[in-house]
Design an enzyme around this catalytic site. Sequence first.
Site, PDB file in Angstrom:
ATOM      1  CE  LYS A  20      -0.539   0.273   5.049  1.00 39.71           C
ATOM      2  NZ  LYS A  20      -1.495   0.405   6.163  1.00 39.71           N
ATOM      3  CD  GLN A  21       2.661   5.781  -3.128  1.00 39.67           C
ATOM      4  OE1 GLN A  21       3.097   4.904  -3.872  1.00 39.67           O
ATOM      5  NE2 GLN A  21       2.663   7.052  -3.467  1.00 39.67           N
ATOM      6  N   GLY A  22       0.690   5.360   1.303  1.00 41.20           N
ATOM      7  CA  GLY A  22      -0.012   6.437   1.978  1.00 41.20           C
ATOM      8  C   GLY A  22       0.610   7.771   1.620  1.00 41.20           C
ATOM      9  CD  GLU A  24       4.231  11.863   6.080  1.00 39.79           C
ATOM     10  OE1 GLU A  24       5.470  11.762   6.159  1.00 39.79           O
ATOM     11  OE2 GLU A  24       3.646  12.942   5.918  1.00 39.79           O
ATOM     12  CB  ALA A  25       5.866   5.542   4.076  1.00 39.20           C
ATOM     13  NE  ARG A  26       6.560   4.865  -3.895  1.00 43.74           N
ATOM     14  CZ  ARG A  26       7.548   5.738  -3.973  1.00 43.74           C
ATOM     15  NH1 ARG A  26       8.636   5.581  -3.218  1.00 43.74           N
ATOM     16  NH2 ARG A  26       7.483   6.771  -4.790  1.00 43.74           N
ATOM     17  CB  VAL A  27       3.590  -0.353   3.359  1.00 39.82           C
ATOM     18  CG1 VAL A  27       3.737  -1.603   4.229  1.00 39.82           C
ATOM     19  CG2 VAL A  27       3.536   0.892   4.243  1.00 39.82           C
ATOM     20  CG  ASP A 143      -2.603   7.353  12.605  1.00 39.28           C
ATOM     21  OD1 ASP A 143      -3.755   7.783  12.754  1.00 39.28           O
ATOM     22  OD2 ASP A 143      -2.248   6.704  11.603  1.00 39.28           O
TER      23      ASP A 143
END
Length: 236
Positions: A20-22, A24-27, A143
């Site tokens: 996934k990608q948010g 702030e970051a890619r996972v 969060d």
Amino acid sequence: MALDSSVSVKQFLSKLDLLKQGAEARVYRAMFLGKPTIVKERFPKLYRHPILDEKLTHRRTVQEVRAILRCRKAGISAPVVYFVDYNSHAIFLEDIVGSITVRDHIASTQLSQTKPGEQLDLLAKKIGQILARMHDEDVVHGDLTTSNMLLRTSADNGEMDLVLIDFGLSYISALPEDKGVDMYVLEKAFLSTHPNTEALFEKLLKSYTASSKKSTAVIKKLNEVRLRGRKRSMVG
């Protein structure tokens, strides 16, 4: 897949499937040193000045790793940190295999059981205890949601173990205000995700209050933040 010294982290990540990608970051999900691993890579923000972006991204990565390590040192379940590359801002973390989010667990328990109260009350108590311990260590998660809490069966005693994840917005602070805001974020997320659970959340807060050495000041700040939130809603 193991990370060979001759292969850069960027090249390693390029071979992985994006989970996934948010904002702030890619996972990514990977095998690292023979272990199931989650890789979190912070990417550059093109709207920021490159030097400022590098400093902010580096600081965020350091804060995240520091918060996880402090939690683990205090006996709070969080993913093991396998490796950190500060050049590419990538953190290699334990993949909590076989887990379920607290969000999904609450939803399924409410649907499958005619009287889910007792089981969920125990869960609320456990969450309150763990968050109290985290705040007593001066870790602010940033969060807190039921999606960022996982349940897995403990290998030691077969009981359900609560694991905190996604420390991307975390930082170290002793201020009751910061911890009060942390609990307010959780309250808003909890009640919006799980309707008609006000009583359950109050039990979570009661457990938090009883378990934390610093809860009096934090709950006072939580009530102040709640009041500010209501005033903003009234003003519109």
